[in-house]
Motif scaffolding. Structure first.
Motif, PDB file in Angstrom:
ATOM      1  N   GLN A   1      26.195 -20.681 -14.872  1.00  0.00           N
ATOM      2  CA  GLN A   1      25.555 -19.580 -14.143  1.00  0.00           C
ATOM      3  C   GLN A   1      24.169 -19.942 -13.623  1.00  0.00           C
ATOM      4  OE1 GLN A   1      27.390 -16.842 -13.574  1.00  0.00           O
ATOM      5  NE2 GLN A   1      28.995 -17.939 -14.717  1.00  0.00           N
ATOM      6  N   ASP A   2      23.731 -21.175 -13.865  1.00  0.00           N
ATOM      7  CA  ASP A   2      22.393 -21.591 -13.422  1.00  0.00           C
ATOM      8  C   ASP A   2      22.454 -21.983 -11.948  1.00  0.00           C
ATOM      9  OD1 ASP A   2      20.057 -23.239 -12.853  1.00  0.00           O
ATOM     10  OD2 ASP A   2      19.712 -23.263 -15.011  1.00  0.00           O
ATOM     11  N   PRO A   3      21.778 -21.236 -11.064  1.00  0.00           N
ATOM     12  CA  PRO A   3      21.887 -21.503  -9.622  1.00  0.00           C
ATOM     13  C   PRO A   3      21.341 -22.877  -9.216  1.00  0.00           C
ATOM     14  CG  PRO A   3      20.159 -19.887 -10.060  1.00  0.00           C
ATOM     15  CD  PRO A   3      20.918 -20.074 -11.335  1.00  0.00           C
ATOM     16  N   GLN A   4      20.366 -23.381  -9.967  1.00  0.00           N
ATOM     17  CA  GLN A   4      19.805 -24.682  -9.609  1.00  0.00           C
ATOM     18  C   GLN A   4      20.798 -25.796  -9.931  1.00  0.00           C
ATOM     19  OE1 GLN A   4      18.085 -27.304 -11.906  1.00  0.00           O
ATOM     20  NE2 GLN A   4      18.232 -28.461 -10.010  1.00  0.00           N
ATOM     21  N   VAL A   5      21.517 -25.678 -11.029  1.00  0.00           N
ATOM     22  CA  VAL A   5      22.540 -26.664 -11.362  1.00  0.00           C
ATOM     23  C   VAL A   5      23.673 -26.598 -10.341  1.00  0.00           C
ATOM     24  CG1 VAL A   5      24.236 -27.377 -13.090  1.00  0.00           C
ATOM     25  CG2 VAL A   5      21.961 -26.634 -13.813  1.00  0.00           C
ATOM     26  N   GLN A   6      24.033 -25.380  -9.917  1.00  0.00           N
ATOM     27  CA  GLN A   6      25.083 -25.238  -8.906  1.00  0.00           C
ATOM     28  C   GLN A   6      24.652 -25.869  -7.588  1.00  0.00           C
ATOM     29  OE1 GLN A   6      28.232 -24.129  -9.306  1.00  0.00           O
ATOM     30  NE2 GLN A   6      28.524 -24.863  -7.200  1.00  0.00           N
ATOM     31  N   ALA A   7      23.361 -25.763  -7.252  1.00  0.00           N
ATOM     32  CA  ALA A   7      22.862 -26.375  -6.009  1.00  0.00           C
ATOM     33  C   ALA A   7      23.019 -27.889  -6.046  1.00  0.00           C
ATOM     34  CB  ALA A   7      21.396 -26.004  -5.794  1.00  0.00           C
ATOM     35  N   LEU A   8      22.906 -28.482  -7.236  1.00  0.00           N
ATOM     36  CA  LEU A   8      23.116 -29.925  -7.359  1.00  0.00           C
ATOM     37  C   LEU A   8      24.559 -30.288  -7.036  1.00  0.00           C
ATOM     38  CD1 LEU A   8      21.117 -30.620 -10.659  1.00  0.00           C
ATOM     39  CD2 LEU A   8      20.451 -31.253  -8.336  1.00  0.00           C
TER      40      LEU A   8
END
Length: 535
Positions: A85-92
């Motif tokens: 659910q971490d948007p920054q990890v998803q952006a990676l």
């Protein structure tokens, strides 16, 4: 051994004061780094930086890398947040790079005071993030921030971060001298200690050094000598504060002094040219005294040095300058850089080996222009036009000739500023006069010239000015200082860069601008001829 040359110019190097890469800049830098043969190019922090997000999106279609793979950089998941659910990890993951490098806290003091969480939660953040990336098909590298300072304070905890990353599937764990305070002996001792504590082989580790003690290059080499096979650098040592380990010095030392093969064959001799081109893109004057690639790296004054060099140049050079694409210079009577001119011309598809007189003429002209402030290292298009103009029997003809131009700048009562330019040119025997307005003198000239040429060259519609850089040359001061202008132009398929130099910034811009249109039109004509012949 397979060494991993990891370049972080576009991420860590971009933190240098005075550097602000555009997306076009970042794409150009990536192409040059790939040409130099690095294995990994860290492109930036998607999600956190909109410019970096755009870079990765464009890179998927605009970059055709031969040697390197792109790397997205980010952080481990936030404390007490589900990694999925971490948007920054998803952006990676959304960046769609084959490799992801995440930064993790490895100094317990930073964990507790900066992240404001526990040591155990930080370890869970590392494990969860790495496992999530690997489960989604990514190769995961982990940068252990403040590794050496943390290891000196609490070696057990820092070692536990290393183990947690590997247990979760990390391919490399990188030891970062984030504060840049280490010396080579400290680097070696820490590596030996962490290997003993964790059982991790040194070739699984990486090194990333800042230059606050002026030891970043030496520290990186010491780490490799201790068995590390992954090293992170930036072009010309760009980076925050005093900077990072200089890519060109590190690879040159490893390859030439230690005999390690860290770059593909034929790449090291591009070091000087690529270094200078990257400096131009960063809009930073090249460091003339930079090791290996600086203009003064192999420069000698007349006298004892010169007399010895007559016998054997290597008596006063620690390596042959040509192995890094540089030249030896005698400061009183400079040696001509014919080999560099010939090599560069060959790269552009122009063979001067069979035209010694032309090679001499081009070399002399380049040196004369460089003495006046010109630089062709980041302006291949202007250099190619110069060479084509000197080739005997060449059918190259410039598509237009200037008769005159005039630019007016009007500051109106409402506060608006409008520039108007009039150009008079000769095109295919016709005299054309055109006037146009623009948001500045250069834009107005560009618009007026396009109006004048559009009847004869409709392909100009696809040409777009992608970037414009102005530099006051070192040693010149005041409003009458000599100015160098770099113009980058694109036709949607390829970018090219041209240069102009003059005391008047408008004239310098005009020279770069006309070269840009001339090169683009010449290339379009050549492509059209090639297509017709093939048909």
């Amino acid at each position: 051994m397979t060494y991993q040359v990891f370049d972080t110019t576009l991420r860590d190097g971009g933190q240098r004061e005075g550097i602000s890469y555009s997306v076009v800049d970042k794409l150009a830098v990536a192409r040059l780094l790939d040409e130099f043969g690095v294995g990994f190019i860290e492109g930036g922090w998607p999600g956190a930086m909109p410019k970096d997000t755009e870079f990765f999106a464009r890179a998927r279609t605009e970059l055709q890398l031969k040697n390197a793979v792109l790397v997205a950089f980010g952080a481990t998941r936030k404390a007490n947040v589900d990694v999925a659910q971490d948007p920054q990890v998803q952006a990676l993951l959304d960046a769609e790079t084959p490799v992801v490098c995440v930064v993790a806290k490895s100094d317990i003091r930073h964990v507790e005071r900066a992240l404001r969480t526990t040591g155990e939660e930080n370890l869970a953040m590392v494990r969860d993030t790495v496992a999530h990336l690997v489960a989604n098909g990514r190769r995961a590298f982990v940068d252990c921030e403040h590794f050496f300072d943390g290891f000196r304070y609490d070696p057990d905890y820092t070692a536990s971060v290393v183990k947690a990353a590997f247990e979760a599937g990390a391919e490399r764990v990188v030891m970062c001298d984030t504060n840049g305070g280490m010396l080579p002996s400290m680097i070696t001792a820490a590596i030996n200690d962490v290997v003993a504590r964790t059982g991790v082989a040194p070739d699984q580790l990486g090194i990333h050094c800042q230059n606050d003690t002026s030891c970043a290059v030496a520290n990186t080499v010491a780490a490799v000598e201790a068995g590390v096979e992954h090293f992170q650098c930036t072009a010309n040592g760009y980076g925050e504060r005093p900077g990072n380990a200089d890519l060109f010095a590190v690879v040159s030392n490893l390859q030439l002094k230690l005999g390690l093969k860290v770059l593909p064959d034929g790449c090291l001799e591009k070091a000087t040219r690529v270094s200078t081109a990257l400096a131009e893109i960063a809009n930073i004057a090249p460091d003339t005294h930079q090791a290996y690639v600086g203009a003064a790296a192999f420069a000698h004054k007349a006298g004892l040095h010169a007399s010895a060099i007559k016998v054997d140049p290597l008596l006063y050079n620690h390596v042959d300058p040509s192995v890094v694409g540089n030249d030896m210079r005698i400061l009183v009577t400079e040696m001509a850089g014919r080999a560099s001119i010939e090599l560069k011309s060959r790269e552009l598809g122009l063979d001067l080996a069979g035209h010694p007189d032309t090679l001499t003429a081009v070399t002399r002209k380049v040196k004369e222009l460089e003495a006046g402030g010109w630089s062709f290292e980041a302006a291949d298009a202007s250099f190619e036009l110069l060479v084509r103009g000197e080739l005997p029997g060449a059918d190259f003809v410039r598509p237009f000739a200037l008769e005159s131009y005039r630019v007016q700048v009007e500051h109106r009562e409402d506060g608006s500023v409008v520039s108007e330019a009039t150009v008079k040119v000769r095109v295919r025997g016709e005299r054309v006069i055109a006037t146009a307005e623009g948001n500045g003198p250069v834009n107005a000239l560009d618009e007026a010239l396009r109006v004048a040429l559009s009847k004869h060259y409709p392909e100009l519609k696809s040409f777009e000015l992608a970037d414009f850089k102005v530099r006051i040359l070192e040693g010149s001061h005041g409003s009458n200082a000599i100015t160098r202008v770099l113009v980058e132009t694109s036709d949607g398929a390829r970018d090219w860069t041209t240069v102009g130099v003059h005391e008047n910034v408008v004239e310098a811009s005009w020279k770069a601008l006309t070269d840009a249109l001339t090169f683009g039109l010449a290339r379009a004509a050549a492509a059209s001829t090639s297509t017709s012949t093939a048909a």
